[in-house]
Design a protein around this motif. Structure first.
Motif, PDB file in Angstrom:
ATOM      1  N   ARG A  38       0.841  -1.206   0.000  1.00 51.90           N
ATOM      2  CA  ARG A  38       0.000   0.000   0.000  1.00 51.90           C
ATOM      3  C   ARG A  38       0.876   1.256   0.000  1.00 51.90           C
ATOM      4  NH1 ARG A  38      -2.728  -0.679   4.628  1.00 51.90           N
ATOM      5  NH2 ARG A  38      -1.469   0.835   5.745  1.00 51.90           N
ATOM      6  N   ARG A  39       1.929   1.255   0.818  1.00 54.82           N
ATOM      7  CA  ARG A  39       2.834   2.406   0.896  1.00 54.82           C
ATOM      8  C   ARG A  39       3.574   2.612  -0.428  1.00 54.82           C
ATOM      9  NH1 ARG A  39       7.829   2.812   1.524  1.00 54.82           N
ATOM     10  NH2 ARG A  39       8.173   0.713   2.267  1.00 54.82           N
ATOM     11  N   ILE A  40       4.037   1.537  -1.043  1.00 56.78           N
ATOM     12  CA  ILE A  40       4.763   1.652  -2.314  1.00 56.78           C
ATOM     13  C   ILE A  40       3.855   2.220  -3.403  1.00 56.78           C
ATOM     14  CG2 ILE A  40       5.873   0.352  -4.180  1.00 56.78           C
ATOM     15  CD1 ILE A  40       6.977  -1.551  -2.004  1.00 56.78           C
ATOM     16  N   LEU A  41       2.640   1.681  -3.519  1.00 54.61           N
ATOM     17  CA  LEU A  41       1.733   2.147  -4.565  1.00 54.61           C
ATOM     18  C   LEU A  41       1.204   3.554  -4.271  1.00 54.61           C
ATOM     19  CD1 LEU A  41      -0.318  -1.092  -5.344  1.00 54.61           C
ATOM     20  CD2 LEU A  41       1.685  -0.182  -6.541  1.00 54.61           C
ATOM     21  N   ASP A  42       1.087   3.873  -3.011  1.00 49.51           N
ATOM     22  CA  ASP A  42       0.549   5.171  -2.618  1.00 49.51           C
ATOM     23  C   ASP A  42       1.580   6.287  -2.805  1.00 49.51           C
ATOM     24  OD1 ASP A  42      -1.289   6.965  -1.659  1.00 49.51           O
ATOM     25  OD2 ASP A  42      -1.212   6.278   0.404  1.00 49.51           O
ATOM     26  N   TYR A  43       2.774   6.102  -2.255  1.00 55.27           N
ATOM     27  CA  TYR A  43       3.791   7.165  -2.278  1.00 55.27           C
ATOM     28  C   TYR A  43       4.776   7.023  -3.422  1.00 55.27           C
ATOM     29  CZ  TYR A  43       1.900   8.086   2.317  1.00 55.27           C
ATOM     30  OH  TYR A  43       1.054   8.356   3.357  1.00 55.27           O
ATOM     31  N   ARG A  44       4.896   5.844  -3.972  1.00 57.59           N
ATOM     32  CA  ARG A  44       5.741   5.536  -5.117  1.00 57.59           C
ATOM     33  C   ARG A  44       7.207   5.957  -4.975  1.00 57.59           C
ATOM     34  NH1 ARG A  44       1.130   7.626  -8.785  1.00 57.59           N
ATOM     35  NH2 ARG A  44      -0.403   6.146  -8.142  1.00 57.59           N
ATOM     36  N   PRO A  45       7.862   5.531  -3.908  1.00 65.59           N
ATOM     37  CA  PRO A  45       9.310   5.770  -3.864  1.00 65.59           C
ATOM     38  C   PRO A  45       9.941   5.021  -5.032  1.00 65.59           C
ATOM     39  CG  PRO A  45       8.635   4.280  -2.094  1.00 65.59           C
ATOM     40  CD  PRO A  45       7.394   4.747  -2.774  1.00 65.59           C
ATOM     41  N   GLN A  46      10.651   5.735  -5.868  1.00 65.28           N
ATOM     42  CA  GLN A  46      11.066   5.203  -7.168  1.00 65.28           C
ATOM     43  C   GLN A  46      11.802   3.881  -7.069  1.00 65.28           C
ATOM     44  OE1 GLN A  46       9.865   6.835  -9.999  1.00 65.28           O
ATOM     45  NE2 GLN A  46      10.355   4.823 -10.807  1.00 65.28           N
ATOM     46  N   ASP A  47      12.766   3.761  -6.153  1.00 63.07           N
ATOM     47  CA  ASP A  47      13.539   2.519  -6.070  1.00 63.07           C
ATOM     48  C   ASP A  47      12.656   1.331  -5.660  1.00 63.07           C
ATOM     49  OD1 ASP A  47      13.263   3.784  -3.558  1.00 63.07           O
ATOM     50  OD2 ASP A  47      15.055   2.801  -2.764  1.00 63.07           O
TER      51      ASP A  47
END
Length: 158
Positions: free
Chosen positions: A62-71
């Protein structure tokens, strides 16, 4: 009044009173059933909310898809495209939404309830830089989720 006429009047009044009491009881029973059903529905929605937002099970994806930190987004995308099992958390995340979509199709949840809790995340799957999510959904047969996404997209955002 003679005794048989008086008795007949009493019997008639008792029948009317019994019918009225029975009718009121039926109305109260229906209202109580409806109220309890709504309470169970609210408890169910609360449980779904807790599973998704309060547990750690879906938090990372959820955090990756929400905030999308590139790496991290690039690593997730690569793992999903490789299909080597390293994206199991991602599959579990999408399976949660497939469950929500299945409950919607079974009319256990209505679209309004789904949107109240999960509209942001369902709409997120359609964002341009998350094409790999849609590709995965299509490739692995998340048909109910695809239908839910289409239904949410048809309606205006809240």
């Amino acid at each position: 009044m003679t005794e048989p006429v008086c008795l007949k009047i009493i019997v008639d009044y008792c029948a009317i009173l019994g019918a009225a009491v029975g009718g009121v009881t039926a109305i109260v029973a229906v209202y109580t059933f409806w109220k309890n059903a709504r309470l169970r529905q609210a408890e169910w929605l609360k449980t779904l909310h807790a599973q998704f937002y309060e547990s750690d099970r879906y938090g990372k994806i959820r955090r990756i898809l929400d905030y999308r930190p590139q790496d991290e987004l690039d690593a997730l995308k690569a793992a999903v495209q490789r299909g080597d099992g390293t994206s199991e958390d991602f599959a579990l995340y999408l399976n949660f939404f497939e469950l929500i979509a299945s409950l919607w199709k079974l009319r256990q949840l209505d679209l309004r309830e789904v949107k109240m809790l999960f509209e942001y995340y369902v709409r997120l799957f359609d964002e341009k830089d998350l094409q790999f999510v849609r590709d995965y959904i299509k490739k692995w047969g998340f048909e109910n989720l695809q239908e839910l996404m289409a239904a949410v997209q048809k309606e205006r955002p809240r």
